[in-house]
Motif scaffolding. Structure first.
Motif, short mmCIF file in Angstrom:
data_model
loop_
_atom_site.label_atom_id
_atom_site.label_comp_id
_atom_site.label_asym_id
_atom_site.label_seq_id
_atom_site.Cartn_x
_atom_site.Cartn_y
_atom_site.Cartn_z
N ALA A 1 -4.28 12.77 15.42
CA ALA A 1 -5.65 12.35 15.12
C ALA A 1 -6.38 13.45 14.36
CB ALA A 1 -6.38 12.02 16.42
N GLU A 2 -6.20 14.68 14.80
CA GLU A 2 -6.88 15.80 14.14
C GLU A 2 -6.35 16.00 12.72
OE1 GLU A 2 -9.33 17.64 15.36
OE2 GLU A 2 -9.38 16.81 17.39
N GLU A 3 -5.03 15.89 12.59
CA GLU A 3 -4.44 16.09 11.27
C GLU A 3 -4.86 14.99 10.31
OE1 GLU A 3 -2.16 18.39 9.94
OE2 GLU A 3 -2.62 19.66 11.65
N GLN A 4 -4.92 13.77 10.80
CA GLN A 4 -5.34 12.66 9.94
C GLN A 4 -6.72 12.92 9.39
OE1 GLN A 4 -4.86 9.24 12.49
NE2 GLN A 4 -2.88 8.74 11.62
N ARG A 5 -7.58 13.37 10.28
CA ARG A 5 -8.95 13.65 9.87
C ARG A 5 -8.95 14.72 8.77
NH1 ARG A 5 -12.57 15.07 14.88
NH2 ARG A 5 -11.30 13.39 15.71
N ARG A 6 -8.17 15.77 9.01
CA ARG A 6 -8.15 16.88 8.06
C ARG A 6 -7.62 16.41 6.70
NH1 ARG A 6 -4.64 21.24 6.64
NH2 ARG A 6 -2.90 20.30 7.75
N ILE A 7 -6.56 15.61 6.74
CA ILE A 7 -5.94 15.21 5.50
C ILE A 7 -6.82 14.24 4.73
CG2 ILE A 7 -4.00 13.84 4.63
CD1 ILE A 7 -2.35 15.54 6.69
N LEU A 8 -7.49 13.36 5.46
CA LEU A 8 -8.44 12.47 4.78
C LEU A 8 -9.57 13.29 4.17
CD1 LEU A 8 -8.62 9.45 7.22
CD2 LEU A 8 -7.67 9.47 4.93
N ASP A 9 -10.00 14.32 4.89
CA ASP A 9 -11.06 15.18 4.35
C ASP A 9 -10.62 15.88 3.08
OD1 ASP A 9 -12.79 14.49 6.31
OD2 ASP A 9 -12.48 16.27 7.55
N LEU A 10 -9.33 16.14 2.99
CA LEU A 10 -8.83 16.78 1.78
C LEU A 10 -8.74 15.80 0.61
CD1 LEU A 10 -5.83 18.90 3.14
CD2 LEU A 10 -7.94 19.76 2.15
N GLY A 11 -8.99 14.54 0.90
CA GLY A 11 -8.95 13.55 -0.15
C GLY A 11 -7.58 12.93 -0.36
N GLN B 1 -13.35 9.98 -2.42
CA GLN B 1 -12.83 11.33 -2.49
C GLN B 1 -11.64 11.47 -3.42
OE1 GLN B 1 -12.43 13.49 1.00
NE2 GLN B 1 -14.42 12.94 1.78
N THR C 1 -4.17 5.70 7.13
CA THR C 1 -4.13 5.42 8.56
C THR C 1 -4.22 3.93 8.85
OG1 THR C 1 -6.52 5.61 8.83
CG2 THR C 1 -5.25 7.62 9.10
N ILE D 1 -2.81 15.69 18.29
CA ILE D 1 -2.65 16.48 17.06
C ILE D 1 -2.73 15.57 15.85
CG2 ILE D 1 -1.12 18.02 15.78
CD1 ILE D 1 0.03 19.02 18.30
N THR E 1 -7.25 6.54 14.66
CA THR E 1 -8.33 7.51 14.52
C THR E 1 -9.64 6.98 13.98
OG1 THR E 1 -6.92 8.24 12.77
CG2 THR E 1 -7.44 9.83 14.50
N TYR F 1 -6.73 21.95 19.47
CA TYR F 1 -6.60 21.94 18.01
C TYR F 1 -7.91 22.37 17.36
CZ TYR F 1 -5.41 20.15 13.37
OH TYR F 1 -5.15 20.03 12.03
#
Lengths: 574, 656
Positions: free
Chosen positions: B289-299, A529, B432, B287, A516, A182
């Motif tokens: 875990a990665e998506e969670q990170r991305r979505i949290l980063d998006l606020g 944020q 999460t 996947i 996570t 990923y």
């Protein structure tokens, strides 16, 4: 073939050539025209061309003139246990040219843990000195860590590489986890390159290998038994899922089975940007030979993913190739001599993997697909060169006959019959997996960089004449859709009032914290944020909901905001 | 109703076999035109006019009569319960009314329905038939032709599940009480050991909780949250001594419960050898875990992030992978919580290819969809958080009901695991952290009846199959549970197919303050529920006793699952090709251990010793005696002796 005018013109001018009377075949149309070539580039196309005198003329009446083939997958220097393949860059490219392929893209395979750049330089050096035809390089990512990001960037920006392969197999050696994939896919997308995968579930394979060896099966049949079709199919499915999430274009190397091809076709139908590459071996033969009583023969077929035991597979893959569900063909040429293969004579897991196919690729596809009526000559050009050139951003320099394109041409005789055999092939190895196969269709003349390489059945190659062709990022063919989706894929949260109800106290047992965040250490970016959500053009939410001071902790009982138009932060369901 | 008249005669009887004409009722969320009109019958339009077809009119009238009979006029006549009186009562003073007779019911099993009386004693069905000879003064229930079903089995509950020190709001008492109220008489709960905790310890803990609190019979699945040798021994002990025959592995919850593919392969091999059923929670944790990170980063921090980080494909991918691993290990597979169309499709496809795989949609995925994650009301949106998430595609429930009806999916659970709003609010700033789980144990039977039977997707027998019988067969409880037969447990439900109920948090039997099916109108509800031969629900009142539930041990190797697996194990013996020795040249390999092939690096190759002997089956091979010899296992140089067997060399090196 004759020289026009004075016969004493020095040899130098033989760089100028005119091909007369051939039918030019591109991926979109065929037409009759002459081609004038100078300095390795096509200068004019048309009828009654005005060309300088003393130009060599090649007579192509009754034949097709097609763009030279591009072999997208070769491993001519893939070392295994310190052994290098029997066909190096010299023999390999020589055989490629003999079969009508004028460009190869080889895989750089760094030892896990070593620098990608160092491996790349090593490959460049070898290929520059040995290759007889133009080449380019894919780089394989064998062990991922964060610091490789910079190397990827360097390779893309300065070294002309725009494709990287990750392995889902070869556990504990090359294999990537899903998370790593990923991450890599995300980086590759940002850099505008193409993600390639070797799709097989390495975890399952390893367990199966263990089981088979324990049950006493050590011959090459163990190779295919330990890597059943489903294991390939599963990995293709997973790779597609990950690529979909990362919005990254995906290229599946070596499509060997019906199941895998079906998954790719299905994903395309759902709109995924995914490409599938069947190889000479999977298009031309099947896996029944693994059960041959002749160990050497059985071992010659060992490659991963293995050839399918289902004898209808080649036909099926040819059909999918014809209808556009699969787009590109490679050879995955990686040959080891029988003595090298014999390293695994008592244990199939040690047999070096790889089959031949670089020379036979074009003929096999012509014979299996065009003569059987599955595809036409234009489609043939598309799958053997044009699509590959488009995907890897070599188009229209390669993969098309047009003014300004490289003069990599093949004059193809669709009526010539050839029998493939180890006795007559141009490889260094002593066997050929297509032994005895009769193929209709073969190149008569092959021209690389404007020079005639094959003529009258004779090869004239020059070691080291191949050039490295750098490739630019963001190929239009691939990235137009990806870019549009990137713009669309903006996810938006729901603007809500603050939850002001009671909150349960959590005993902070660090171990049991949800998935996570626990591994990331950083606390949830929650409130801090919230700001990006304050887009008043989009939300119907009033100003009175979130306030600038929201990030200052306060007790929920202190102040309850009742915005005009009713509370939007109700706790109870009514 | 005009279609009734035009229909061929065999359709006209549709209303008589099943208790009401098949009409589509979709609840309040489905704007089907005219769906509300049918709820109040327009008598005028039915009696007048339509003189043409006499038979048709009669038929329609009969149906009306039946409906009127049930819905409005004689509510009291629904069921009659008579206790013994006078002298008869005296005879049975110390009887505790354990004896019971159900008269005039229509017994519905998964294979057939028939009318008969049921007599039960000591919690077991003793007699079935007409004109039974029973002791006097027995408590009698007159079912008036209503359906008597085997009590539901909820194969998936997580009552009292601990999560970060919180405990699910509905514990074993509240949970099983709600289950009984909804017609479910047995639950199978999940034991979730914290990683690092022994499976046996966790199992004992759950036994203790359930034994003291459960109101209905229960059994336990055990979740394998980490994998090492010790776990294997514990699994053996659980199967052999503790009556557990199902284990769940997680493909999600990275770094907490998630197992790798290799580990799953090993667990599944162990499970197959023990004769248990492998369950998977199928989602690709990497996947996610990665998506969670991305979505949290998006606020994005609200509950919508939960579903955005767990898209449908991620579930389907994991289902596909687990099926592949199960096929390789020849292990029966059971997918818990089928929440999306694509996951269900993969299961259906795998079954078509012959895999032994079962899929379990849950109340939530059958009854509602994931559009509520975008609700502006945080508490409401958070109430729907479960994994895999509900699909935002509103056609999903209908699709899953169809697959359930045609047998592509087999079992229904509830995945009941409820946290109240205050507990959920732990994740108010970060999705999460929201504890996961939805309600559904009470609503399950009614929802399936309403969505699948009322709409005509399945019949009453299939209904019994998916709510109890299939579960009992898969988990080896059959025929003790999941069937009405002499000798089976007296876990019965008298079902009222016409009762219309609106699900609401106001009248449910749970401890939580919300209900994800809030406002859904369902047809079909239990009138009487009998558990262990005791009346638990009658006339809308519950009589549950805390701690009466018994633990039901389950034996390994359920026939329903393992007959095929066993046959395949026998067939699946792999055989190598008997070959002569390779006597050609062998390339020298510089023995750097780092570059060795993965599999062989851990263990030396058993090559010669095994190949020579195990392959010497002369009945099968056409190979002559002179090839491999008994002394082959003694290492020798390949150049020393070259055997030339009669009939030519089989060990040629070149291809000729």
């Amino acid at each position: 073939m004759s020289y026009q005018g004075k016969k004493n013109i020095p040899r130098i001018t033989s760089d100028r050539l005119i091909i007369k009377g051939g039918k030019i075949v591109n991926d979109d149309q065929s037409f009759y025209a002459d081609i004038y070539i100078e300095d390795g580039i096509i200068k004019q196309i048309g009828e009654n061309l005005i060309v300088p005198g003393g130009v060599k003329t090649i007579d192509a009446y009754g034949h097709l003139v097609i763009p030279g083939g591009i072999d997208v997958n070769t491993c001519l220097h893939m070392s295994y246990l310190g052994m290098t393949p029997a066909d190096g860059f010299y023999h390999g490219t020589k055989a490629a040219l003999a079969g009508g392929t004028t460009m190869i893209i080889d895989h750089v395979l760094p030892e896990p843990g070593t620098s990608l750049l160092v491996a790349y330089d090593q490959w460049r050096e070898l290929a520059d000195s040995k290759s007889c035809c133009d080449y380019s390089l894919h780089v394989d990512i064998t062990r991922w860590h964060e610091s490789l990001t910079e190397e990827l960037e360097a390779l893309i920006k300065d070294k002309g590489v725009n494709s990287f392969l990750v392995f889902m197999a070869y556990k504990d050696k090359y294999q990537c986890t899903d998370s790593q994939m990923y991450e890599i896919f995300g980086i590759i997308r940002d850099l505008g390159a193409i993600a390639q995968v070797h799709a097989e579930n390495g975890d399952i394979i390893e367990e199966e290998q263990k089981r088979l060896l324990e049950s006493g099966i050590t011959g090459p049949e163990g190779h295919v038994l330990s890597r059943p079709e489903e294991v390939e199919t599963e990995a293709v499915y997973r790779a597609i899922t990950i690529a979909k999430q990362a919005n990254c274009p995906l290229y599946v190397t070596k499509v060997m089975s019906k199941g895998a091809a079906d998954i790719i076709a299905q994903a395309k139908r759902k709109g995924m940007v995914v490409y599938g590459e069947p190889i000479s071996a999977s298009l031309g033969t099947d896996g029944s030979h693994y059960w041959s009583k002749n160990w050497a023969k059985a071992a010659a077929f060992v490659t991963s993913p293995p050839l399918s035991q289902d004898t209808t597979t080649p036909d099926y893959l040819n059909s999918l190739l014809s209808c556009g569900d699969l787009q590109v063909t490679g050879s995955a040429h990686c040959t080891f001599s029988t003595a090298q293969k014999a390293v695994g004579k008592d244990n199939f897991t040690l047999i070096p993997e790889g089959t031949n196919g670089i020379e036979e690729r074009m003929s096999i596809i012509w014979d299996r697909s065009v003569t059987t009526g599955k595809m036409d000559e234009n489609e043939f050009v598309a799958v053997t060169s044009t699509n590959a050139a488009k995907i890897f951003n070599l188009y229209p320099r390669k993969g098309r006959i047009a003014v300004g394109s490289d003069a990599d041409l093949v004059i193809w005789n669709p009526k010539e019959t050839k029998i493939i055999s180890a006795k007559t092939h141009n490889l260094a190895i002593e066997y050929n997996i297509f032994e005895g196969m009769e193929c209709l269709g073969a190149p008569v003349v092959v021209m690389s960089q404007g020079k005639i390489i094959l003529e009258d059945g004779k090869l004239h190659v020059t070691e080291g004449s191949g050039r490295f062709i750098p490739r630019k990022t963001f190929p239009d063919f691939v990235y137009k859709r990806i870019k549009a989706r990137n713009r669309m894929a903006d996810i938006r949260g729901v603007p809500r009032g603050l939850y002001d109800g009671p909150v349960h106290d959590v005993t902070t047992a660090t171990k049991a914290v949800a998935s996570t965040p626990s591994c990331r250490g950083s606390s949830c970016p929650g409130k801090a944020q919230m700001a990006p959500l304050r887009n008043l053009h989009q939300s119907g939410f009033t100003l009175s909901g979130n306030q600038m001071d929201d990030h200052i902790p306060r007790r929920t009982t202190q102040r309850i905001v009742a915005p005009p138009g009713g509370r939007s932060n109700i706790t109870s369901l009514s | 109703m005009s279609s009734t008249q035009d229909a061929p005669s065999f359709f006209k009887n549709m209303g008589s076999g099943s208790p009401k004409p098949r009409q589509k009722f979709c609840g309040m969320f489905c704007p089907v035109e005219g769906s509300t009109d049918n709820k109040t019958l327009d008598f005028g339009s039915l009696t007048g006019g339509r003189g043409g077809d006499v038979a048709g009119a009669r038929n329609t009238n009969r149906v009306i009569a039946q409906q009127r009979d049930i819905s409005t006029l004689d509510r009291g006549r629904k069921v009659e319960i008579r206790s013994g009186s006078g002298k008869e009562a005296l005879q049975n003073l110390n009887d505790q009314s354990d004896r019971m007779l159900i008269k005039g019911g229509r017994i519905v099993n998964d294979d057939q329905s028939f009318c008969a009386d049921i007599y039960m004693e000591d919690g077991v069905i003793k007699q079935i038939g007409e004109n039974l000879i029973v002791p006097g003064g027995v408590r009698t229930i007159d079912a008036h032709g209503r359906m008597v079903l085997p009590g539901g089995i909820d194969v998936h509950t997580r009552f009292q599940m601990p999560d970060r020190g919180m405990t699910a709001a509905d514990d074993f008492y509240q949970g099983t009480r709600a289950a009984l109220a909804g017609g479910t008489t047995m639950i199978v709960d999940h034991v979730v050991p914290e990683p690092g905790m022994s499976l046996l310890t966790a199992f004992e803990q759950w036994r203790e909780w359930a034994d003291s609190k459960s109101c209905c019979d229960y059994s336990l699945h055990v979740d394998v949250t980490e994998w090492h040798k010790g776990v294997q021994e514990e699994m053996e002990a659980l199967v052999k001594d503790h009556g557990v025959n199902s284990f769940l592995v997680y493909m999600a919850y990275k770094d907490v419960f998630q197992l790798s593919d290799s580990q799953i392969y090993e667990v599944l091999s162990v499970i197959r050898d023990l004769g248990a059923v492998a369950q998977v929670h199928a989602e690709n944790g990497d996947i996610i875990a990665e998506e969670q990170r991305r979505i949290l980063d998006l606020g994005i921090t609200g509950p919508e992030g939960h579903v955005l980080s767990r898209p449908e494909e991620v579930e389907a991918e994991a289902v596909n992978r687990s099926v592949t691993i199960a096929n390789q290990t020849n292990c029966p597979l059971y997918i818990t919580k089928v929440m999306s169309k694509s996951a269900a499709d993969i299961i259906a496809l795998a079954r078509k290819k012959g895999s032994v795989v079962y899929g379990e949609p849950i109340s939530a995925s059958l009854g509602t969809d994931g559009s509520h994650y975008w609700s502006k009301n945080w508490a409401k949106a958070a109430a729907f958080v479960t994994s895999p998430p509900l699909s935002p595609d509103p056609t999903t429930p209908d699709y899953l009901n169809s697959l359930l009806s045609c047998g592509d999916l087999q079992v229904t659970g509830s995945a009941h695991c409820t946290f109240n709003t205050a507990q959920r609010a732990v994740g108010k700033d970060c999705f999460t952290l929201i504890p996961e789980g939805t309600n559904g144990t009470e609503e399950r039977l009614s929802l399936v009846w309403d969505k699948a039977v009322v709409t005509g997707k399945m019949d009453e027998n299939q209904f019994v199959a998916v709510t109890s019988t299939n579960a009992a067969k898969i988990f080896n409880l059959y025929p003790r549970k999941g069937r009405i037969a002499v000798g089976s447990d007296a876990d019965l439900v008298i079902w009222d197919p016409d009762c219309v109920k609106t699900i609401s948090a106001k009248n449910h039997n749970l401890a939580v303050e919300y209900n994800i099916f809030e406002g859904t109108e369902v047809r079909g509800a239990p009138l009487v529920v009998i558990s262990q031969g005791k009346m638990v629900l009658e006339e809308g009142t519950l009589h549950t006793v805390e701690g009466t539930g018994r633990y039901i041990p389950r034996k390994p190797f359920p026939d329903y699952v393992y007959k095929r697996i066993k046959a395949r194990s026998r067939l699946a013996e792999l055989r190598g090709v008997p070959r002569g020795l390779y006597d050609g040249p062998v390339c020298e390999v510089s023995g750097t251990p780092k570059t060795m092939t993965p599999a062989s690096s851990t263990k030396t190759s058993p090559a010669k010793q095994q190949s020579g002997q195990s392959l010497r089956n002369l009945h099968q091979s056409g190979f002559s005696l002179s090839g491999a010899q008994v002394d082959d296992n003694i290492p020798r140089r390949t150049t020393q002796r070259i055997v030339a067997p009669p009939g030519g060399r089989a060990n040629i090196t070149n291809l000729g």
